[in-house]
Design an enzyme around this catalytic site. Structure first.
Site, PDB file in Angstrom:
ATOM      1  N   HIS A   1       0.871  -1.171   0.000  1.00  0.00           N
ATOM      2  CA  HIS A   1       0.000   0.000   0.000  1.00  0.00           C
ATOM      3  C   HIS A   1       0.914   1.229   0.000  1.00  0.00           C
ATOM      4  O   HIS A   1       1.760   1.367   0.870  1.00  0.00           O
ATOM      5  CB  HIS A   1      -0.873  -0.018   1.256  1.00  0.00           C
TER       6      HIS A   1
ATOM      7  N   ASP B   1       0.766   5.239  -0.036  1.00  0.00           N
ATOM      8  CA  ASP B   1      -0.017   6.468   0.002  1.00  0.00           C
ATOM      9  C   ASP B   1       0.601   7.470  -0.963  1.00  0.00           C
ATOM     10  O   ASP B   1       1.782   7.796  -0.859  1.00  0.00           O
ATOM     11  CB  ASP B   1      -0.058   7.008   1.432  1.00  0.00           C
TER      12      ASP B   1
ATOM     13  N   ASP C   1      -7.734   1.235   2.124  1.00  0.00           N
ATOM     14  CA  ASP C   1      -7.459   2.192   3.210  1.00  0.00           C
ATOM     15  C   ASP C   1      -8.338   3.436   3.176  1.00  0.00           C
ATOM     16  O   ASP C   1      -8.045   4.412   3.851  1.00  0.00           O
ATOM     17  CB  ASP C   1      -5.966   2.599   3.130  1.00  0.00           C
TER      18      ASP C   1
ATOM     19  N   HIS D   1      -6.586   9.525  -0.641  1.00  0.00           N
ATOM     20  CA  HIS D   1      -7.226   9.423   0.678  1.00  0.00           C
ATOM     21  C   HIS D   1      -6.434   9.996   1.852  1.00  0.00           C
ATOM     22  O   HIS D   1      -6.840   9.801   3.006  1.00  0.00           O
ATOM     23  CB  HIS D   1      -7.664   7.979   0.963  1.00  0.00           C
TER      24      HIS D   1
HETATM   25 ZN   LIG Z   1      -3.381   4.735   2.840  1.00  0.00          ZN
END
Ligand SMILES: [Zn+2]
Length: 996
Positions: free
Chosen positions: A262, A264, A374, A578
């Site tokens: 994951h 970001d 997420d 996000h």
């Molecule tokens: Zn995230």
């Protein structure tokens, strides 16, 4: 038999930690190290390689916050290591517990080819296998000294979150730079011991398997000579083959492990660092795919793929090869893993359009799985958008973070506002960073709510948030639990393979209707107000830019700005990531976002201006362009004409304050600047609750227990200050101006009437910390539920708190309106920029009051210690006697005000018109394939049935319905006199019109 369980378990831990793991690298020699610190921002690879490095030694400090240092390591493999596996161990000063949240590196060969990424759980680079001995080794490391923001004592305010305030003191100390012999057998023994030891601890103490493992582990430890681990590791492993080969029971839970990192797209690091994070992770994962034939890796967010393509062509070549082999899998089909609460209808659709189109264009992959592990809650409009994009499945695990209620399913059908159902899976492992530990696997099996009717779950496996991905240790562990007694069965699979099995075994899963509300992170609907306003403004401007550019292209033959709109859309979509739109990133990210939104607005206004100039044809004045989907002031929707404004009067009120009166409304503003009456003149009904006042600013303390920028905790409501004292209340004859001061802040408001709407503009010079500012409207309306606009429709939420599920929704998301009504009479609160709100009820002697409150500003101090300090402007409107349809219309008006243009043309006819206001045209544009076809998307906006006729203001040869990607879904029709459109509640439809 005597119970010696604790003794053996403790022995396993100590021997592993202190003797066996250290023996993985039994011999080592130091590498020579030199370093060049890039003076500013990251430099191109060639520049880093060419720079002249200076001296540095292991143990010395390096790395100013956000700096880049190019290390050069050189050495020679000792002759006596010939035939053995040799690795470089490059420890930049890692803390092993936080991969992705500290310094990181990417290793290059001298020719600039990336080798692999370095992080705390991945410090090795294979040099020879086996080495010849005498080989020269030369490697370069592009090391990023990213500061730790989320420390062991988390959520402390820090100035490290922006290069401009972070200082220059070095953060890291070079720890180890060695060439070392890698003992494969010892490493395999470590894997055996970890897998069996971790499994053992999850098994019931009164079960035989637990004791079989204990005795086998004891025999293995007995077989190890602690002075010669390498020489005895094979004998120790032999003691474990029996317990490792015992197969899983038939009812064992099945886990589809999906290799994952994951990442970001920005969070505790700026966007530019994510470009490098993605390069490091993809380098590691392509290398791991080469080493491990069973392994499968999935990466989401087309934007991140596009970064690899643009910035690291050598890595991109490896990635595309692995994609072709089906092992590096494009996941999700969105441009980024966006927030899904706040993006508007079209933006949510375009996340899929641009994400899917990238994967289709690059790889021919049109996947059906949406990957959002997420994201902070899921709006109920999403299922229809997912389906319209050609996908049908959703994965997330975030709802497991809810504070109050446990979600009842892990696999279910999620039904959205229009009735679309999406097959949805929440991985019961409860993390998107699974590392194949026994505790995680056992938790997934135990936690899985659909046991008995289903058996499969998915585990995203690899270090994430800041990237890193899967490690060789995780792959080794997965191989051991493929079919192991006591453990769930684990296999590497793609998301599509998992979903196919999950659907096949569970033909009638339970259904969850409505939003997937995350009972946490509610403050993200308000934090970083300028980022949120930038998003809302950009969405509104993009709508207008497409509409007027398409109109100008069809009417005036002007070139349609395909490339500029494509680029701007991708910028706006990226910022819906996000942690950006939710306001949970470091100061640097939001500082850049504010600037980016300014540039976006500038460019879109220029595009709109050019198109309108072409349509207006000349220099006369008085022409008004209406970019909203409803007629306004006599100007048709999507057209231009002179506007007919009906002005309101402003007079002094007996007892102080002012009275505003227009053709539809009469408002009384008292001497405190509060709205004490708002009367709808058509019905004579009062909107403001008896004895209460609207336009009331309320200030609460707001210091959550954790996650400052993310969370507003329920106890914030226990304390409130009503800001009722005004410094002055004056009028310029048209509108009323109110000025107040509180704490270190000031606020100025301007109240006016705009047809059927009381307009309130609020300017706050905000200098508070750890407070939340609300704008309250107590209404004389009794209602059990209220509506909030969402994508392509609205959702209802209760005004009461009967159950824990309802009580948990104490702060929720709206787009342009919230609406509350009694049968036949309601009130809408519309907004041009705020998303967070709450609705409560109160009962006194005169009846039920419903209070709508918009959340204007917060002031958390982590991760941005200066969150929201400074001047902000908001616009809200209160609309009495409003149906849902009125709320939809007024919501558009405050976001798409009529634009004054100039031109000789008296009117500009709309490119498309619909004869039913319930059917809202959400986008008018030219087709992305540059065929010149006109694309029109519309939806039923009120939750009812609609039969409308759509008329094109240009000759249409044929019309066809399409999906969001503008691919035909029906048979082309030759339109007669208008195009009939029949819609179910909230149904959206996209039409493609070929021009005659
Ligand atoms: Zn995230």
């Amino acid at each position: 038999m005597h119970d010696d369980r604790d003794l053996v378990e403790a022995r396993l831990k100590r021997v592993l930690d202190e003797r066996i793991r250290p023996a993985i690298y039994p011999e080592s020699v130091p590498l020579e190290v030199a370093v060049w610190h890039a003076p500013g921002e990251p430099v191109p690879v060639a520049e880093g390689l060419a720079a002249e490095p200076g001296p540095i030694a292991v143990g010395q400090a390096w790395g100013a916050p956000w700096g880049t240092s190019w290390f050069t390591v050189t050495g020679t493999v000792p002759m006596e290591w010939s035939g053995r596996i040799v690795e470089a161990i490059l420890d930049l000063g890692f803390d092993e517990n936080m991969p992705g949240f500290q310094c990181e590196g990417l290793v290059y060969r001298p020719d600039g080819t990336p080798v692999k990424g370095l992080n705390p759980r991945n410090q090795w680079v294979r040099v020879g296998s086996p080495a010849e001995g005498g080989e020269r080794v030369r490697l370069h490391v592009e090391a990023a000294s990213n500061p730790v923001i989320l420390d062991y004592h988390p959520f402390l305010p820090t100035r490290m979150g922006d290069k401009e305030t972070a200082g220059t003191d070095p953060l890291y100390r070079l720890a180890r730079m060695d060439l070392a012999v890698f003992d494969q057998t010892v490493w395999e023994l470590v894997m055996d011991l970890e897998v069996l030891g971790e499994l053992m601890l999850e098994l019931p103490v009164d079960g035989a398997r637990r004791w079989e493992l204990l005795r086998a582990l004891e025999r293995a430890l007995d077989a190890v000579d602690l002075q010669d681990v390498g020489g005895t590791a094979a004998a120790a492993r032999a003691e474990l083959t029996g317990v490792l080969s015992s197969p899983a029971v038939p009812s064992a839970h099945r886990i589809s492990a999906v290799g994952h990192a994951h990442i970001d797209s920005a969070w505790l690091w700026p966007l530019r660092e994510t470009v490098r994070k993605v390069a490091r992770t993809t380098s590691n994962m392509t290398a791991l795919l080469e080493d491990e034939p069973d392994f499968v890796f999935a990466m989401s967010q087309a934007q991140q793929w596009a970064w690899v393509k643009e910035h690291r062509p050598e890595v991109w070549a490896k990635v595309t090869k692995a994609v072709a082999a089906g092992r590096f899998v494009p996941a999700g089909g969105m441009w980024v893993e966006s927030d899904t609460n706040m993006p508007g209808s079209e933006a949510m659709a375009r996340q899929f359009v641009h994400g899917k189109r990238f994967f289709i264009d690059e790889f021919g992959v049109d996947n059906e799985e949406v990957w959002l592990p997420d994201t902070f809650g899921f709006a109920a409009g999403l299922p229809q958008i997912i389906k319209a994009a050609g996908a049908k499945r959703l994965l997330t695990q975030k709802i497991s973070w809810s504070q109050t209620n446990r979600f009842p399913h892990h696999t279910f059908l999620w039904e959205g506002i229009d009735g679309t159902r999406i097959f949805t899976h929440f991985p019961p492992v409860d993390t998107y960073n699974c590392s194949m530990r026994g505790r995680e696997l056992a938790h997934a099996a135990r936690n899985f709510k659909d046991k008995g009717v289903a058996r499969h779950s998915l585990a995203p496996t690899g270090w994430g948030d800041g990237g890193g991905g899967t490690t060789r240790e995780m792959v080794a562990k997965a191989a051991r639990v493929r079919d192991l007694e006591g453990s769930p069965k684990v296999a590497w699979e793609t998301p599509a393979e998992f979903f196919a099995k999950a659907e096949a075994e569970y033909p009638h899963p339970p259904v969850w209707v409505g939003e997937l509300y995350l009972e946490l992170h509610r403050g993200t609907l308000t934090s970083q107000a300028k980022t949120k306003q930038g998003n809302r403004r950009s969405e509104a401007l993009l709508r207008e830019a497409e509409l007027w550019s398409a109109t100008a292209a069809v009417r005036a033959g002007v070139d349609y700005p395909y490339e500029r709109l494509d680029r701007i859309w991708k910028t706006v979509l990226l910022h819906q990531f996000h942690d950006i739109l939710p306001g949970s990133s470091i100061a640097w990210v939001h500082r850049e976002a504010r600037r980016t939104y300014e540039l976006v607005a500038e460019e879109l206004n220029a595009i709109i201006g050019d198109a309108q100039d072409a349509l207006a044809a000349g220099q006369a004045t008085g022409l008004c362009f209406n970019g909203s989907p409803h007629a306004r002031l006599g100007v048709p929707a999507g057209g231009a004409a002179s506007a007919r404004v009906r002005p309101a009067t402003c007079t002094e009120r007996a007892g102080g304050g002012y009275v505003l009166e227009g053709p539809l409304l009469r408002a009384e503003i008292d001497a405190r600047g509060l709205v004490v009456s708002l009367r709808d003149l058509e019905t004579g009904r009062e909107a403001v609750a008896p004895g209460r006042a609207a336009n009331l600013l309320q200030l609460h303390p707001d210091f959550p227990n954790k996650w400052d920028a993310w969370d507003v905790d329920a106890f914030y409501r226990n304390t409130v200050t009503d800001l009722t004292e005004a410094d002055r209340v004056i009028s310029d004859g048209g509108r009323v101006e109110i000025r107040r001061s509180f704490g270190s802040s000031t606020v100025t408001q301007w109240i006016s009437l705009d047809e059927g709407r009381l307009d309130i503009e609020t300017e706050v010079d905000w200098h508070e910390t750890e407070k939340i500012l609300k704008l309250a409207f107590p209404l004389d309306v009794r209602a059990d539920r209220y509506a909030s606009e969402s994508q392509y429709g609205h959702v209802f939420r209760p005004t009461h708190t009967n159950t824990s599920w309802e009580a948990a929704k104490f702060e929720a998301c709206n787009h342009r309106f919230v609406h509350v009504e009694e049968p036949g009479w309601g009130v809408a609160l519309v907004t041009d920029s705020t998303y967070g709100h709450d609705v409560t009820r109160d009962v006194d002697g005169t009846g039920t009051t419903t209070t709508l409150r918009a959340s204007l500003l917060r002031a958390p101090r982590f991760p941005d210690p200066e969150t929201d300090q400074g001047v902000h402007r908001f616009r809200h409107g209160l609309v009495p006697n409003a149906s849902i349809g009125d709320a939809v219309r007024e919501g558009y008006f405050v976001n798409q005000p009529v634009r004054a243009g100039s031109g000789a043309a008296e009117v500009v006819e709309p490119l498309v018109a619909v004869d039913d206001d319930a059917v809202v045209v959400s986008a008018v544009k030219l087709a992305d394939d540059r065929s010149g076809d006109v694309i029109v998307r519309c939806y039923e906006s009120r939750g009812g049935r609609a039969r409308a006729t759509l008329r094109a203001g240009f000759p249409v040869a044929e019309v066809v319905t399409t999906d969001l990607l503008e691919r035909p879904t029906g048979e082309p029709q030759r339109p007669g006199d208008g195009i009939p459109v029949t819609l179910r509640p909230f149904e959206l439809v996209t039409l493609r019109m070929k021009r005659a």
